[in-house]
Design a protein around this motif. Structure first.
Motif, PDB file in Angstrom:
ATOM      1  N   GLY A  40       0.822  -1.196   0.000  1.00 57.62           N
ATOM      2  CA  GLY A  40       0.000   0.000   0.000  1.00 57.62           C
ATOM      3  C   GLY A  40       0.860   1.250   0.000  1.00 57.62           C
ATOM      4  N   ALA A  41       0.348   2.322   0.623  1.00 61.68           N
ATOM      5  CA  ALA A  41       1.088   3.592   0.665  1.00 61.68           C
ATOM      6  C   ALA A  41       2.278   3.473   1.603  1.00 61.68           C
ATOM      7  N   VAL A  42       3.457   3.739   1.071  1.00 60.19           N
ATOM      8  CA  VAL A  42       4.690   3.704   1.858  1.00 60.19           C
ATOM      9  C   VAL A  42       4.992   5.123   2.320  1.00 60.19           C
ATOM     10  N   SER A  43       5.369   5.292   3.576  1.00 64.83           N
ATOM     11  CA  SER A  43       5.601   6.627   4.126  1.00 64.83           C
ATOM     12  C   SER A  43       6.754   7.311   3.402  1.00 64.83           C
ATOM     13  N   PRO A  44       6.697   8.648   3.263  1.00 67.54           N
ATOM     14  CA  PRO A  44       7.779   9.379   2.598  1.00 67.54           C
ATOM     15  C   PRO A  44       9.138   9.143   3.255  1.00 67.54           C
ATOM     16  N   GLU A  45       9.153   9.028   4.589  1.00 64.27           N
ATOM     17  CA  GLU A  45      10.422   8.797   5.290  1.00 64.27           C
ATOM     18  C   GLU A  45      11.047   7.475   4.860  1.00 64.27           C
ATOM     19  N   GLU A  46      10.207   6.441   4.717  1.00 60.98           N
ATOM     20  CA  GLU A  46      10.723   5.139   4.287  1.00 60.98           C
ATOM     21  C   GLU A  46      11.207   5.188   2.846  1.00 60.98           C
ATOM     22  N   VAL A  47      10.500   5.918   1.993  1.00 62.93           N
ATOM     23  CA  VAL A  47      10.911   6.031   0.598  1.00 62.93           C
ATOM     24  C   VAL A  47      12.307   6.637   0.504  1.00 62.93           C
ATOM     25  N   VAL A  48      12.516   7.728   1.228  1.00 61.95           N
ATOM     26  CA  VAL A  48      13.823   8.402   1.202  1.00 61.95           C
ATOM     27  C   VAL A  48      14.907   7.492   1.765  1.00 61.95           C
ATOM     28  N   ALA A  49      14.613   6.818   2.881  1.00 59.38           N
ATOM     29  CA  ALA A  49      15.608   5.945   3.508  1.00 59.38           C
ATOM     30  C   ALA A  49      16.011   4.809   2.577  1.00 59.38           C
ATOM     31  N   VAL A  50      15.015   4.163   1.958  1.00 59.49           N
ATOM     32  CA  VAL A  50      15.312   3.054   1.039  1.00 59.49           C
ATOM     33  C   VAL A  50      16.056   3.562  -0.194  1.00 59.49           C
ATOM     34  N   ALA A  51      15.643   4.710  -0.701  1.00 61.76           N
ATOM     35  CA  ALA A  51      16.302   5.269  -1.884  1.00 61.76           C
ATOM     36  C   ALA A  51      17.764   5.598  -1.597  1.00 61.76           C
ATOM     37  N   GLU A  52      18.027   6.153  -0.409  1.00 60.74           N
ATOM     38  CA  GLU A  52      19.410   6.469  -0.031  1.00 60.74           C
ATOM     39  C   GLU A  52      20.235   5.199   0.104  1.00 60.74           C
ATOM     40  N   GLU A  53      19.684   4.205   0.801  1.00 64.54           N
ATOM     41  CA  GLU A  53      20.425   2.972   1.051  1.00 64.54           C
ATOM     42  C   GLU A  53      20.691   2.190  -0.227  1.00 64.54           C
ATOM     43  N   SER A  54      19.744   2.214  -1.146  1.00 65.67           N
ATOM     44  CA  SER A  54      19.872   1.438  -2.383  1.00 65.67           C
ATOM     45  C   SER A  54      20.620   2.178  -3.488  1.00 65.67           C
ATOM     46  N   GLY A  55      20.939   3.452  -3.240  1.00 66.09           N
ATOM     47  CA  GLY A  55      21.631   4.239  -4.252  1.00 66.09           C
ATOM     48  C   GLY A  55      20.725   4.729  -5.352  1.00 66.09           C
ATOM     49  N   MET A  56      19.404   4.703  -5.096  1.00 65.82           N
ATOM     50  CA  MET A  56      18.444   5.112  -6.130  1.00 65.82           C
ATOM     51  C   MET A  56      17.965   6.545  -5.965  1.00 65.82           C
ATOM     52  N   ILE A  57      18.504   7.263  -4.992  1.00 67.26           N
ATOM     53  CA  ILE A  57      17.998   8.606  -4.717  1.00 67.26           C
ATOM     54  C   ILE A  57      18.163   9.523  -5.919  1.00 67.26           C
ATOM     55  N   SER A  58      19.260   9.359  -6.675  1.00 67.54           N
ATOM     56  CA  SER A  58      19.483  10.218  -7.840  1.00 67.54           C
ATOM     57  C   SER A  58      18.507   9.889  -8.968  1.00 67.54           C
ATOM     58  N   VAL A  59      18.198   8.595  -9.147  1.00 69.14           N
ATOM     59  CA  VAL A  59      17.263   8.181 -10.193  1.00 69.14           C
ATOM     60  C   VAL A  59      15.872   8.724  -9.887  1.00 69.14           C
ATOM     61  N   ILE A  60      15.444   8.548  -8.641  1.00 71.50           N
ATOM     62  CA  ILE A  60      14.118   9.024  -8.253  1.00 71.50           C
ATOM     63  C   ILE A  60      14.076  10.552  -8.265  1.00 71.50           C
ATOM     64  N   GLY A  61      15.170  11.175  -7.844  1.00 73.55           N
ATOM     65  CA  GLY A  61      15.231  12.635  -7.868  1.00 73.55           C
ATOM     66  C   GLY A  61      15.125  13.193  -9.273  1.00 73.55           C
ATOM     67  N   SER A  62      15.783  12.536 -10.226  1.00 77.35           N
ATOM     68  CA  SER A  62      15.716  12.982 -11.618  1.00 77.35           C
ATOM     69  C   SER A  62      14.297  12.821 -12.160  1.00 77.35           C
ATOM     70  N   TRP A  63      13.665  11.702 -11.837  1.00 77.54           N
ATOM     71  CA  TRP A  63      12.277  11.483 -12.264  1.00 77.54           C
ATOM     72  C   TRP A  63      11.364  12.564 -11.694  1.00 77.54           C
ATOM     73  N   ALA A  64      11.522  12.856 -10.397  1.00 77.82           N
ATOM     74  CA  ALA A  64      10.686  13.874  -9.742  1.00 77.82           C
ATOM     75  C   ALA A  64      10.921  15.249 -10.349  1.00 77.82           C
ATOM     76  N   LEU A  65      12.170  15.555 -10.675  1.00 77.53           N
ATOM     77  CA  LEU A  65      12.502  16.845 -11.280  1.00 77.53           C
ATOM     78  C   LEU A  65      11.762  17.027 -12.598  1.00 77.53           C
ATOM     79  N   HIS A  66      11.785  16.014 -13.456  1.00 75.54           N
ATOM     80  CA  HIS A  66      11.120  16.124 -14.756  1.00 75.54           C
ATOM     81  C   HIS A  66       9.600  16.167 -14.607  1.00 75.54           C
ATOM     82  N   GLN A  67       9.062  15.372 -13.688  1.00 75.47           N
ATOM     83  CA  GLN A  67       7.620  15.387 -13.497  1.00 75.47           C
ATOM     84  C   GLN A  67       7.163  16.750 -12.976  1.00 75.47           C
ATOM     85  N   ALA A  68       7.917  17.322 -12.029  1.00 76.60           N
ATOM     86  CA  ALA A  68       7.561  18.634 -11.484  1.00 76.60           C
ATOM     87  C   ALA A  68       7.655  19.716 -12.555  1.00 76.60           C
ATOM     88  N   CYS A  69       8.707  19.667 -13.370  1.00 77.77           N
ATOM     89  CA  CYS A  69       8.857  20.665 -14.431  1.00 77.77           C
ATOM     90  C   CYS A  69       7.767  20.508 -15.480  1.00 77.77           C
TER      91      CYS A  69
END
Length: 337
Positions: A40-69
């Motif tokens: 279900g819905a995963v908390s934002p804190e968990e998303v950031v923690a998992v993204a940092e640990e897995s090295g995916m923070i840059s991939v997700i950040g790039s996706w968010a940047l383009h979606q926001a723009c």
């Protein structure tokens, strides 16, 4: 989390930032949400923690940047006078490729740079002020605005705040909740009032976060804060509901707020960031002057008009990237003044 983008499990919600006291939506913060098919819905804190640990923070950040723009480009093309902010991690800031990513996103989606605000937390900056200040200055030179999020959480000093190339501070919700402090002459002054005055003296625009009820809203307005954010002012909603909320607002309200009207497709500064001659002028001739502390605004520098530069390019990636796990009642999400 790997493959969540391709599976359509990630989406953005947008929480309004409103001008005070008019309650007019002036911008929005883009927030990444993950809806897992089993969890279900995963908390934002968990998303950031998992993204940092897995090295995916840059991939997700790039996706968010383009979606926001992409969403920001839509809103501006429809005539809405707003900005959108996104959160940036220290790892992204330190990446040698991040500056190019931001520039490419602005060009691809034809977004005037001043309409994009990059938020970095006070805690992240405090870990290595000098290094991150260099990266922030380079981003700011592109024309985007920099916001210091969670200000007052206790990590940075006043001297560090003065040294950082930021345009806007977002007051931590704990300071908004805090009671009065003793002032000269035995008077008691709300802590939020002190922080707002500090930001104004430094030539920074101020947003009060965590405005959760009428009492806190009144305290923030009485302190002279020009912008607020929190569940009392509007919950985080999908993009289509944000568009509906903006469509219900009087287009002339921004002028009554004293905010620059802005012109879609041109580089008007985000509302409030160039309105008071504080050195935060837009590249398109918006009012503004040097702060007087050595940190000049962007206005008037050579090549400042990006009208031609941003006229080329195509939307990169998925044009929507929106996965809706559940529809929300738009009318209950936004409180109009």
């Amino acid at each position: 989390l790997r493959g969540a983008i391709e599976r359509g499990e990630l989406h953005l919600l947008f929480q309004p930032v409103v001008a005070l006291p008019s309650m007019r939506p002036a911008g929005a913060e883009a927030l990444v949400r993950w809806h897992h098919p089993e969890l279900g819905a995963v908390s934002p804190e968990e998303v950031v923690a998992v993204a940092e640990e897995s090295g995916m923070i840059s991939v997700i950040g790039s996706w968010a940047l383009h979606q926001a723009c992409h969403q920001l480009s839509r809103l501006l093309s429809e005539g809405h006078d707003v900005w959108i902010s996104i959160n940036v991690s220290p790892r992204e800031l330190r990446s040698a490729d991040y500056l190019r990513q931001v520039s490419d996103a602005l060009i691809s989606h034809r977004v005037p740079p001043q309409r994009l605000v990059l938020e970095v937390t006070e805690h992240a900056v405090a870990t290595d002020v000098e290094e991150l200040a260099v990266h922030l200055a380079r981003l700011r030179a592109v024309g985007v605005r920099i916001a210091l999020d969670g200000f007052g959480a206790g990590y940075s000093s006043l001297s560090q705040l003065r040294e950082l190339p930021v345009d806007l501070i977002k007051i931590d919700r704990r300071l908004v909740d805090a009671g009065p402090v003793a002032a000269h002459g035995g008077r008691s002054v709300p802590l939020v009032d002190v922080v707002v005055r500090l930001g104004q003296r430094l030539g920074l625009e101020v947003v009060a976060e965590g405005v959760s009820d009428e009492e806190r809203l009144r305290a923030v307005i009485d302190a002279g804060c020009r912008f607020g954010q929190g569940r009392h002012l509007g919950a985080a909603v999908p993009a289509e509901y944000l568009e509906a909320q903006l469509g219900a607002v009087d287009p002339d309200a921004g002028r009554r707020d004293g905010l620059p009207a802005g012109r879609p497709g041109r580089c008007a500064a985000p509302p409030g960031l160039a309105a008071h001659g504080d050195g935060l002028a837009g590249h398109d001739g918006c009012p503004g002057a040097d702060r007087g502390d050595g940190r000049a605004g962007h206005g008037g520098r050579p090549g400042a008009d990006h009208g031609d530069e941003l006229a080329a390019g195509a939307v990169a990636g998925d044009p929507t990237g929106y996965h809706n796990p559940g529809r929300l009642d738009a009318g209950a999400q936004m409180r109009h003044g």
